[in-house]
Write a protein that holds these residues in place. Structure first.
Motif, mmCIF file in Angstrom:
data_model
loop_
_atom_site.group_PDB
_atom_site.id
_atom_site.type_symbol
_atom_site.label_atom_id
_atom_site.label_comp_id
_atom_site.label_asym_id
_atom_site.label_seq_id
_atom_site.Cartn_x
_atom_site.Cartn_y
_atom_site.Cartn_z
ATOM 1 N N UNK A 159 10.933 -3.131 5.663
ATOM 2 C CA UNK A 159 9.996 -3.057 6.791
ATOM 3 C C UNK A 159 9.856 -4.422 7.465
ATOM 4 N N UNK A 210 9.219 -2.191 1.397
ATOM 5 C CA UNK A 210 8.353 -3.201 1.996
ATOM 6 C C UNK A 210 9.189 -4.326 2.618
ATOM 7 N N UNK A 241 -4.111 -0.103 3.647
ATOM 8 C CA UNK A 241 -3.213 0.648 4.538
ATOM 9 C C UNK A 241 -3.365 0.151 5.977
ATOM 10 N N UNK A 243 0.202 -3.223 15.007
ATOM 11 C CA UNK A 243 -0.631 -2.123 15.504
ATOM 12 C C UNK A 243 -2.086 -2.581 15.576
ATOM 13 N N UNK A 256 0.852 -1.192 0.000
ATOM 14 C CA UNK A 256 0.000 0.000 0.000
ATOM 15 C C UNK A 256 0.884 1.237 0.000
ATOM 16 N N UNK A 257 0.360 2.313 -0.555
ATOM 17 C CA UNK A 257 1.071 3.589 -0.487
ATOM 18 C C UNK A 257 0.380 4.482 0.530
ATOM 19 N N UNK A 258 1.162 5.315 1.177
ATOM 20 C CA UNK A 258 0.642 6.160 2.251
ATOM 21 C C UNK A 258 1.007 7.599 1.969
ATOM 22 N N UNK A 259 0.023 8.426 1.699
ATOM 23 C CA UNK A 259 0.316 9.842 1.472
ATOM 24 C C UNK A 259 0.862 10.479 2.736
ATOM 25 N N UNK A 260 1.952 11.182 2.600
ATOM 26 C CA UNK A 260 2.477 11.953 3.721
ATOM 27 C C UNK A 260 3.346 11.175 4.689
ATOM 28 N N UNK A 261 3.253 9.859 4.693
ATOM 29 C CA UNK A 261 4.027 9.125 5.703
ATOM 30 C C UNK A 261 5.465 8.890 5.236
ATOM 31 N N UNK A 262 6.432 9.396 6.006
ATOM 32 C CA UNK A 262 7.823 9.164 5.611
ATOM 33 C C UNK A 262 8.239 7.712 5.843
ATOM 34 N N UNK A 278 7.591 2.226 13.100
ATOM 35 C CA UNK A 278 6.445 1.415 13.525
ATOM 36 C C UNK A 278 6.822 -0.064 13.531
ATOM 37 N N UNK A 327 -4.956 19.177 2.631
ATOM 38 C CA UNK A 327 -5.184 17.820 3.148
ATOM 39 C C UNK A 327 -6.085 17.925 4.356
ATOM 40 N N UNK A 384 9.050 6.820 9.396
ATOM 41 C CA UNK A 384 7.960 6.509 10.323
ATOM 42 C C UNK A 384 7.500 5.059 10.178
ATOM 43 N N UNK A 385 7.423 4.610 8.937
ATOM 44 C CA UNK A 385 7.021 3.218 8.701
ATOM 45 C C UNK A 385 8.010 2.270 9.353
ATOM 46 N N UNK A 439 0.280 10.790 9.525
ATOM 47 C CA UNK A 439 1.149 10.889 8.351
ATOM 48 C C UNK A 439 0.526 11.769 7.284
ATOM 49 N N UNK A 440 -0.738 11.533 7.039
ATOM 50 C CA UNK A 440 -1.474 12.265 6.002
ATOM 51 C C UNK A 440 -1.467 13.770 6.262
#
Ligand code: ADP
Ligand code: MG
Lengths: 248, 305
Positions: A147, A144, B281, B290, A90-96, A103, B216, A99-100, B302-303
């Motif tokens: 991760x 991925x 996601x 999580x 999956x792609x996540x807008x805004x998440x660097x 987690x 956003x 951060x992934x 994040x968004x």
């Protein structure tokens, strides 16, 4: 040890129940490496998704170290030590990227830069990048895998890890998968790559939602070689001579 | 002079720990309470109406903080600020408003900012809104920003409001002259019964005027949001509007981007999307151990980064 017993799966597609997996029995032992191979659409990813708890099987049970985990959700299975690197992350807008990885590291330990280096990405270039469409297919795929390395689970399932990765990095990828495998881990790689099939202890051939064969590389390879090579020729006929080691 | 509550609010909206570095003006409950000008950065109270003038001399570099805090209930504060960044100056300006409404009444701040970024100057402007207080008390913020980006100047606006504000109606108008560049980032999260509306009108006045608007938002609970970003090119300018919203629970989001060209060399693009958090996601983050709630939170934060 992770085992799937008499697993069948039906999924609802446009209000119709479609059979996806039919009576799958598989045992993945600790300390061993496995490959799942077979044609596109045969059900390999679905097997992984049932193991991870993403798809709920219609029949059968999943056991982990003797415990019936059939009723557990994704989170609980992850916390028990099952990990999955998705075929299409999956792609996540805004998440660097950072951060992934953090987690993933939360439930293990380690240093978040090394996993990127292991997979051939320079941390300085990637930690601040966001996991959105600005990353190429190959980049997102490598992140991925990084991760999963960061998560460092006992059972690690890689779903077509080589997709989108160039030949040079492919060698590195094989090393990483091999090196991160230990006595107490179970490694399952969904792949068509001869090199990956060569390095595992057992190959499982999935066809039409069932296990049609399982055995050593020498037993399985002759049976799938033809289809692997045939499609290879079709997809890169022109470059055949240049890429003797053509990725399928 | 500043109470612990004041300090907390200042930290929330302006990231301030103690006295700001550089020039500043702190406005509390309708009055300016502390102020410091520097050589080349003058901050003066207006004579005829509430508010301040911030005048930055040409070529000056530095940081300016002009936060506003409200700590009383039944208070309506209205200010007119004028900010002028001299030619070739390079300034980071932190505005923002923090409300702690201790009662059941309404605490409201309406700010009108007139900002001029002179030729070749550079301004990074952040405005953060924060609200907290008693259940039942209303916190209202209505900022209006009128911006002029002169020839070859650069302005970056970062407008952030995450929870806590019950009602907001934001108006942003900008004119971007030849070779000027404007980048505007808007981040918004509403919850409960909160409402937010943002009207943006950016005019690209001449050749090589460019603008990028990135909005956003996350709408939770029964909150509602409206976005009207408009981008108008009179000349051969280039612009991009992007509105992206995550919608949850019983929330409502309306997004109406408009692009409008009056020149055949103009290039304008808009993209708008509203959708829930993608299942894939959530699944990915849950496969890292999580819970679903933690996964949701990580995706949202994040968004909105
Ligand atoms: N979420 C889904 N919804 C509908 N059909 C699905 C879904 N996931 C998998 N399938 C179908 O199940 C079959 C097996 O898919 P998959 O397990 O992804 O195969 P493989 O990984 O071997 O290529 C395919 O026909 C695919 O279209
Ligand atoms: Mg697959």
């Amino acid at each position: 040890m992770l085992s799937l017993e008499n697993i069948s799966l039906e999924l609802e597609v446009e209000e119709r129940k479609v059979p996806i997996l039919n009576d799958i029995n598989l045992i993945f032992e600790a300390g061993k490496m496995y490959a799942l191979t077979g044609p596109n659409g045969s059900g390999k990813s679905s097997v992984a998704r049932v193991a991870m708890g993403i798809y709920k099987q219609t029949a059968g049970q999943v056991f982990y170290n003797g415990e019936d985990i059939s009723g557990l959700g994704i989170t609980e299975r992850a916390r028990k030590g099952i990990g999955y690197a998705f075929q299409h992350p999956a792609r996540f807008k805004g998440m660097p990227v950072k951060d992934m990885l953090e987690l993933a590291f939360k439930h293990s330990d380690g240093y978040n830069c090394q996993v990127l280096r292991d997979i051939g990405l320079c941390p300085d270039d990637y930690l601040e990048r966001t996991l959105d469409n600005s990353l190429s297919g190959g980049e997102i795929k490598r992140i991925e895998i990084a991760t999963l390395l960061a998560l460092n689970p006992k059972v690690r399932i890689y779903d077509e890890p080589e997709a989108g990765i160039d030949l040079w990095s492919f060698e590195q990828l094989i090393d990483v998968i091999g090196n991160s495998h230990r006595e107490d881990t179970t490694t399952v790689v969904i792949s068509h790559q001869e090199k990956i099939l060569n390095m595992v202890d057992e190959i499982v051939l999935i066809e039409n939602g069932t296990v049609s064969m399982r055995g050593s590389r020498d037993e399985i390879w002759p049976r799938i070689k033809e289809s692997a090579e045939c499609s290879c020729r079709r997809s890169c006929r022109l470059e055949e001579d240049i890429y003797a080691d053509c990725p399928r | 002079m500043l109470t612990a509550l004041d300090k907390k609010l200042l930290q929330e909206v302006a990231d301030l720990h103690g006295e700001p570095p550089g020039a500043f003006n702190i406005r509390k409950d309708g009055k300016g309470i502390e102020r410091r000008s520097l050589d080349g950065i003058e901050i003066n109270p207006k004579k005829d109406q509430p508010g301040i003038d911030v005048i930055v001399a040409p070529g000056k570099e530095g940081t300016v903080h002009i936060p506003v805090i409200l700590t009383e209930t039944d208070l309506s504060d209205l200010v007119y600020n004028k900010i002028e960044i001299g030619e070739g100056a390079n300034i980071t300006l932190v505005a923002g408003c923090g409300i702690h409404n201790p009662g059941q009444g309404k605490a409201q701040h309406d700010g009108v900012h007139e900002i001029i970024v002179r030729k070749g100057a550079r301004l990074v402007y952040t405005e953060k809104h924060f609200g907290e207080g008693e259940e039942g008390g209303k916190r209202v913020l209505n900022p209006k920003t009128v911006l002029l980006v002169e020839e070859g100047a650069y302005a970056e606006l970062e407008l952030v409001q995450i929870r806590g504000v019950d009602e907001t109606f934001r108006v942003t108008e900008a004119e971007v002259m030849a070779g000027g560049r404007l980048v505007m980032y808007e981040r918004l999260l509403t919850d409960k019964e909160q409402t937010a509306e943002s009207d943006v009108l950016v005019k690209l006045m001449a050749e090589e005027s460019t603008a990028r608007i990135v909005s956003r938002s996350v709408a939770q609970g029964s909150s509602s949001q409206k976005f009207y970003p408009r981008l108008l090119a009179y000349g051969p300018g280039r612009g991009h509007v992007e509105c992206d919203s995550i919608i949850m629970d019983q929330a409502t989001v309306r997004s109406v981007p408009e692009i409008w060209a009056e020149n055949s060399e103009a290039e304008l693009v808009h993209e708008a999307a509203i959708g829930k958090i993608a299942g894939e996601q959530l699944i990915k983050l849950m496969s890292l151990g999580l819970t679903e709630e933690e996964a949701e939170e990580a995706i949202i934060s994040g968004f909105l980064k």
